[in-house]
Enzyme design. Sequence first.
Site, short mmCIF file in Angstrom:
data_model
loop_
_atom_site.label_atom_id
_atom_site.label_comp_id
_atom_site.label_asym_id
_atom_site.label_seq_id
_atom_site.Cartn_x
_atom_site.Cartn_y
_atom_site.Cartn_z
N SER A 42 2.94 28.55 19.65
CA SER A 42 1.72 28.49 18.85
C SER A 42 1.24 29.87 18.44
CB SER A 42 0.60 27.75 19.60
OG SER A 42 -0.23 28.64 20.30
N VAL A 43 0.36 29.87 17.45
CA VAL A 43 -0.25 31.11 16.96
C VAL A 43 -1.08 31.79 18.04
CG1 VAL A 43 -2.37 30.00 16.11
CG2 VAL A 43 -1.52 32.06 14.96
N LYS A 44 -1.52 31.03 19.05
CA LYS A 44 -2.42 31.55 20.07
C LYS A 44 -1.76 32.59 20.97
CE LYS A 44 -5.89 28.79 18.97
NZ LYS A 44 -7.20 29.27 18.49
N ASP A 45 -0.42 32.63 20.97
CA ASP A 45 0.26 33.67 21.77
C ASP A 45 -0.21 35.06 21.38
OD1 ASP A 45 1.68 31.57 22.80
OD2 ASP A 45 3.64 32.20 22.05
#
Length: 453
Positions: A42-45
């Site tokens: 995910s982009v949250k990394d």
Amino acid sequence: MKYAKNILETIGNTPLVKINNLTKEIDALVLAKVETFNPGNSVKDRMAVKMIDDAEADGRLKPGGTIIEGTSGNTGMGLALVAIVRGYKLICVISDKQSKEKMDILRAVGARVVVCPTDVEPSDPRSYYSVSKRLAEETENSWYVNQYDNPSNALAHYEQTAPELWEQTDGKITHFVVGVGTGGTISGVAKYLKAKNPNVKVWGIDTYGSVFKKYHETGIFDENEIYSYITEGIGEDILPKNVDFSLIDGFTKVTDKDAAVYTRRLALEEGIFVGNSAGAAIKGLLQLKDNFKPDDVVVVLFHDSGSRYVGKMFNDDWMRERGFLEEEVTKAVDLIKDHQDKPLVIVRTEELVSHAIERLKRYKISQIPVIDTTGFVGSIDETDLFRSYVEDKNIADKPIKDIMGKPYPIVKATASMEEISKLINKDNQAVLVELENGKHHIITKHDVISSIK
């Protein structure tokens, strides 16, 4: 040799992929930034690493400490990767509407998962905002991340995601479309792109039950807009500090059904297996099509992986239960396809009422046909059963034949919806459908209502 020193060095530089089929009605080049290629899918990394880096630098997070965060799942995964590599403990507080896959994945990477109810106010002590703060106060040597208000969230996308987009499009990007939750992605990317080219337009995707769109347009935080919704990862019942409304050109709202349907369509028609917010984003982009011109380069960001929604959007039964599956229901057999393979629950005339009560409870049903050696001769309905119990507390030990109602009408498998609807009324709660193999199944009011789109 070329290799990463640890898994964190593989974050970023995700591909930009042309959308070909779903966007045929859009007269512009549409590209997707597919963030599922990050190691945590995910982009949250990106912002997980940045927030921890900054907390370590200023002493908020100390060696061996415990990281605590309220998350819809993806930020928790990113934090877990950093925690593993750098030796921290992690507690993730998650709402009960999130998919089981997300919870299982977080536990698999060593996080302690605390589940909180969704349908409570943010200020409620049971909410995942409140529980996160309380755990941080009670846990020694801990740090509460607070991705909603943590400036490092937006800064990660200003420093990483946006420059990638600018380089990958050779500076030709004209529109950026993305789902908005914490606000870090949209605000960080918007700040960078608008500094490079003030004419770049940035659109946020919101969901029904969230406050963003109305607040952006009117400045009014309308609590009447807040209600429970299914779409994960976007929308809020608060105004996170990371949402910089001055950088956002507009919002469009997408329904839960459209988000789910387009999540599946991305997999089936583009071969892109991504998550629920991606379905919302691509549908929102289609709703905005009148804003795009032939020479425009429109980038939509897909947050996470479809693997986290296998039990939800990618499950036919789950979709059908919510009326999200685009299936045409025209005849009796269409109404029972979910349970056609299960045996019909029945009781016999000489069985005791207690046996019927036990079956109603065990199978979580409201009506049971009654049979004898000649066939269907009666019916038991929970409403009539309750009324009979009020009149006679010893009813459980009486035979079924003493209290049963009329038998349910029997229709053919090809009976129309109109025919079935006429038979189900206040005096008759169900019908039986006769299948080609000679077996029977039951159609209830619930089955008919569930078929309404």
